[in-house]
Enzyme design. Structure first.
Site, PDB file in Angstrom:
ATOM      1  N   PRO A  61       0.825  -1.210   0.000  1.00  0.00           N
ATOM      2  CA  PRO A  61       0.000   0.000   0.000  1.00  0.00           C
ATOM      3  C   PRO A  61       0.865   1.270   0.000  1.00  0.00           C
ATOM      4  O   PRO A  61       1.812   1.377   0.784  1.00  0.00           O
ATOM      5  CB  PRO A  61      -0.793  -0.094   1.303  1.00  0.00           C
ATOM      6  CG  PRO A  61      -0.736  -1.536   1.691  1.00  0.00           C
ATOM      7  CD  PRO A  61       0.573  -2.041   1.176  1.00  0.00           C
ATOM      8  N   HIS A  62       0.523   2.177  -0.907  1.00  0.00           N
ATOM      9  CA  HIS A  62       1.212   3.465  -0.986  1.00  0.00           C
ATOM     10  C   HIS A  62       0.275   4.460  -1.648  1.00  0.00           C
ATOM     11  O   HIS A  62      -0.744   4.078  -2.212  1.00  0.00           O
ATOM     12  CB  HIS A  62       2.529   3.340  -1.756  1.00  0.00           C
ATOM     13  CG  HIS A  62       2.380   2.786  -3.142  1.00  0.00           C
ATOM     14  ND1 HIS A  62       2.159   1.445  -3.384  1.00  0.00           N
ATOM     15  CD2 HIS A  62       2.379   3.383  -4.347  1.00  0.00           C
ATOM     16  CE1 HIS A  62       2.059   1.251  -4.689  1.00  0.00           C
ATOM     17  NE2 HIS A  62       2.174   2.413  -5.303  1.00  0.00           N
ATOM     18  N   GLY A  63       0.626   5.722  -1.572  1.00  0.00           N
ATOM     19  CA  GLY A  63      -0.252   6.775  -2.076  1.00  0.00           C
ATOM     20  C   GLY A  63      -0.135   6.993  -3.574  1.00  0.00           C
ATOM     21  O   GLY A  63       0.729   6.430  -4.240  1.00  0.00           O
TER      22      GLY A  63
END
Length: 145
Positions: A61-63
């Protein structure tokens, strides 16, 4: 790979949904002072745009690219989910047992994703992380990477 702080490692977590899992990773990065709160929502957006599931029981998960402005400093958290959480759909399960929540400042972002993907391309490394009984084991595994 950067030195991993033990308070950024979580063992034996359970999540009902991938959204809950992603949000948890974002909250860890927020609590560590790596990101502003807007980044957490951008992590959920990013998964909607393109799944953060990487195969081999791993999710990163990352932006979104637009959310890079909310990254204060590079950081990584590792969350072990022994029972797994589904990152797929009702039709196609994509079970994740290890989450790598990341926030990268500048060029660090791509480098972090690449290092994690390379490390996790060996299923034995993933099994080691998923089966680790303490934070030290995980920190040791990744320091060697």
């Amino acid at each position: 790979m950067q030195v991993l702080e033990k308070d950024m490692i979580e063992l034996n977590k359970q999540f009902a949904t991938k959204e809950e899992a992603i949000r948890y990773c974002g909250e860890k990065l927020l609590a560590a002072g790596c990101v502003e709160k807007e980044y957490v929502e951008a992590m959920l957006e990013r998964d909607e745009m393109l799944s953060v599931y990487m195969g081999n029981f791993i999710a990163i998960p990352h932006g979104t690219d637009e959310a890079k402005k909310y990254v204060k400093k590079s950081g990584i958290c590792i969350v072990q989910v022994p029972d797994g959480v589904n990152f797929g759909t009702a039709d196609e399960e994509k079970i994740v047992t290890v989450l790598f929540g990341i926030a990268g400042k500048g060029e660090d972002h791509l480098q972090l994703v690449q290092q994690i993907a390379l490390f996790c391309s060996d299923i034995d490394n993933v099994v080691e992380l998923a089966d680790a009984l303490d934070k030290e084991e995980i920190a040791q595994s990744l320091t060697v990477a």
